[in-house]
Design a protein around this motif. Structure first.
Motif, PDB file in Angstrom:
ATOM      1  N   ARG A  41       0.806  -1.227   0.000  1.00  0.00           N
ATOM      2  CA  ARG A  41       0.000   0.000   0.000  1.00  0.00           C
ATOM      3  C   ARG A  41       0.833   1.268   0.000  1.00  0.00           C
ATOM      4  NH1 ARG A  41      -3.134  -1.090   5.352  1.00  0.00           N
ATOM      5  NH2 ARG A  41      -4.064   0.950   4.888  1.00  0.00           N
ATOM      6  N   VAL A  42       2.123   1.157   0.336  1.00  0.00           N
ATOM      7  CA  VAL A  42       2.993   2.319   0.459  1.00  0.00           C
ATOM      8  C   VAL A  42       4.376   1.922  -0.053  1.00  0.00           C
ATOM      9  CG1 VAL A  42       3.669   1.779   2.831  1.00  0.00           C
ATOM     10  CG2 VAL A  42       3.745   4.130   2.053  1.00  0.00           C
ATOM     11  N   PRO A  43       5.115   2.822  -0.714  1.00  0.00           N
ATOM     12  CA  PRO A  43       6.399   2.443  -1.319  1.00  0.00           C
ATOM     13  C   PRO A  43       7.436   1.899  -0.347  1.00  0.00           C
ATOM     14  CG  PRO A  43       5.629   4.518  -2.255  1.00  0.00           C
ATOM     15  CD  PRO A  43       4.700   4.193  -1.123  1.00  0.00           C
ATOM     16  N   LEU A  44       7.471   2.418   0.892  1.00  0.00           N
ATOM     17  CA  LEU A  44       8.507   2.013   1.836  1.00  0.00           C
ATOM     18  C   LEU A  44       7.937   1.982   3.246  1.00  0.00           C
ATOM     19  CD1 LEU A  44      11.483   1.441   2.621  1.00  0.00           C
ATOM     20  CD2 LEU A  44      11.854   3.927   2.628  1.00  0.00           C
ATOM     21  N   VAL A  45       8.222   0.904   3.968  1.00  0.00           N
ATOM     22  CA  VAL A  45       7.846   0.773   5.374  1.00  0.00           C
ATOM     23  C   VAL A  45       9.124   0.646   6.189  1.00  0.00           C
ATOM     24  CG1 VAL A  45       6.594  -0.565   7.100  1.00  0.00           C
ATOM     25  CG2 VAL A  45       5.699  -0.399   4.763  1.00  0.00           C
ATOM     26  N   ALA A  46       9.297   1.499   7.194  1.00  0.00           N
ATOM     27  CA  ALA A  46      10.436   1.418   8.111  1.00  0.00           C
ATOM     28  C   ALA A  46       9.871   1.218   9.508  1.00  0.00           C
ATOM     29  CB  ALA A  46      11.278   2.684   8.050  1.00  0.00           C
ATOM     30  N   CYS A  47      10.110   0.053  10.099  1.00  0.00           N
ATOM     31  CA  CYS A  47       9.452  -0.333  11.343  1.00  0.00           C
ATOM     32  C   CYS A  47      10.448  -0.444  12.488  1.00  0.00           C
ATOM     33  CB  CYS A  47       8.736  -1.669  11.151  1.00  0.00           C
ATOM     34  SG  CYS A  47       7.858  -2.255  12.615  1.00  0.00           S
ATOM     35  N   LYS A  62      10.573  -2.745   1.172  1.00  0.00           N
ATOM     36  CA  LYS A  62      10.308  -2.021  -0.069  1.00  0.00           C
ATOM     37  C   LYS A  62       9.900  -3.047  -1.096  1.00  0.00           C
ATOM     38  CE  LYS A  62      12.308   1.466  -3.134  1.00  0.00           C
ATOM     39  NZ  LYS A  62      13.519   2.295  -3.415  1.00  0.00           N
ATOM     40  N   GLY A  63       8.618  -3.045  -1.471  1.00  0.00           N
ATOM     41  CA  GLY A  63       8.106  -4.122  -2.315  1.00  0.00           C
ATOM     42  C   GLY A  63       8.109  -5.412  -1.525  1.00  0.00           C
ATOM     43  N   THR A  64       8.919  -6.381  -1.983  1.00  0.00           N
ATOM     44  CA  THR A  64       9.067  -7.641  -1.246  1.00  0.00           C
ATOM     45  C   THR A  64      10.462  -7.769  -0.649  1.00  0.00           C
ATOM     46  OG1 THR A  64       9.705  -8.789  -3.295  1.00  0.00           O
ATOM     47  CG2 THR A  64       7.349  -8.816  -2.687  1.00  0.00           C
ATOM     48  N   GLU A  65      11.277  -6.725  -0.762  1.00  0.00           N
ATOM     49  CA  GLU A  65      12.643  -6.756  -0.242  1.00  0.00           C
ATOM     50  C   GLU A  65      12.656  -6.337   1.225  1.00  0.00           C
ATOM     51  OE1 GLU A  65      16.997  -4.624  -1.036  1.00  0.00           O
ATOM     52  OE2 GLU A  65      15.328  -4.324  -2.445  1.00  0.00           O
ATOM     53  N   VAL A  66      13.172  -7.201   2.082  1.00  0.00           N
ATOM     54  CA  VAL A  66      13.206  -6.952   3.518  1.00  0.00           C
ATOM     55  C   VAL A  66      14.649  -6.721   3.964  1.00  0.00           C
ATOM     56  CG1 VAL A  66      12.674  -7.857   5.815  1.00  0.00           C
ATOM     57  CG2 VAL A  66      11.164  -8.392   3.874  1.00  0.00           C
TER      58      VAL A  66
END
Length: 305
Positions: A214-220, A231-235
């Motif tokens: 839903r969003v280009p980049l997740v930083a958790c 980012k996408g499917t790259e963890v």
């Protein structure tokens, strides 16, 4: 042009602890220490961004009182421009009383003041063109902007900027009204509990993978377990630094400042996460949200840059 701006949830934190467990019935107990510092997630974030050398500015509203002066003085000391703030002579600056425990848990009592009074009228003409990046923090506490966040994000991005969002916790626990906002940002920056709630999984990595659709980049932020980005499917994962924890007030906001410093300087995803962990780890070594924040030289030394 600024590198980064944020609409502040301007308030002062009165932090009691580490054994600040109240008893009603007119019982008076000793507490080991207190700290009075600038609070507010967006303000703490801006302080960290400014200390790392980003050209940062605070937007929104602040009271013309002792607590308001503490907020603006702290921001200025961190290199943050406060000239874009509207000064309110009638409304008190917000105040949070934070009761902490040795295990890092805390309870917070907050008076909204200018934090909840601030609204879109406090954004000065041309605000959307004044910076490269907008960081949105605590949308559930900045209640005067309720219903405006999507337009704010769209307007800023249409002017050529990028937008990040740290929801922080929703006091209602429902996390409602975020779908359209998340669809109009570039980076989502939850902690582990928020990611699992928003991403619909008890597994934080799977939750972030769901959110990354839903969003280009997740930083958790994952506390003592470090941090991860999707980012996408790259963890990408990094470990936390071992530090002595005094309290955790503002740790996530300082992480955001470190991560976005790296992001805006074109660093690798692993380095962005590491910078975030250095800043979050430094934060927890001192009471309050800003006293432990590292400056750029300390960040580079810890990262070996």
């Amino acid at each position: 042009m600024y590198d980064i701006v944020a609409i502040i949830d301007g308030c002062t934190d009165l932090i009691l602890g580490p054994n600040a467990i109240p008893e009603f019935g007119q019982v008076e107990n000793w507490v080991d220490r207190y700290a009075v510092q600038m609070g507010g997630s967006a303000s703490i974030f801006l302080s960290q961004a400014g200390r790392l050398g980003l050209k940062a500015a605070a937007l929104g509203r602040i009271g013309n009182d002792a607590f308001g002066h503490l907020v603006t003085d702290t921001l200025k000391d961190s290199g943050v421009d406060t000239a874009e703030l509207n000064v309110d002579n009638e409304t008190v600056t917000g105040l949070s009383v934070i009761l902490t425990k040795p295990d890092g848990d805390r309870a917070i009592l907050t008076v909204g003041g200018t934090m909840t009074a601030s609204n879109t009228s406090d954004l000065k003409p041309g605000w959307e063109k004044c910076a490269r990046h907008l960081h949105i923090a605590s949308p559930y506490l900045l209640t005067g902007f309720a219903g405006s966040w999507v337009d704010i994000a769209r307007t800023f991005r249409a002017a050529g900027g990028t937008v990040s969002l740290d929801t922080n916790w929703d006091p209602s626990g429902k996390f409602e009204g975020l779908d359209e906002l998340i669809a109009n940002i570039d980076i989502l920056m939850p902690n582990e509990q928020e990611a699992c709630r928003l991403g619909g999984s008890d597994d934080v990595e799977q939750a972030c993978l769901n959110l990354a659709k839903r969003v280009p980049l997740v930083a958790c932020k994952c506390g003592g377990d470090g941090a991860l980005a999707v980012k996408g499917t790259e963890v990408t994962r990094v470990k936390a630094f071992k530090v002595k924890v005094v309290d955790t007030v503002g740790a996530g906001d300082s992480f955001d400042g470190g991560f976005l410093f790296g992001y805006l300087n074109g660093w690798s995803m692993a380095d962005c996460l590491t910078a975030g962990c250095v800043c979050g780890g430094g934060n927890v070594t001192a009471a309050g949200g800003v006293a432990g924040q590292p400056r750029l030289a300390a960040l580079k030394e810890r990262m070996g840059k």
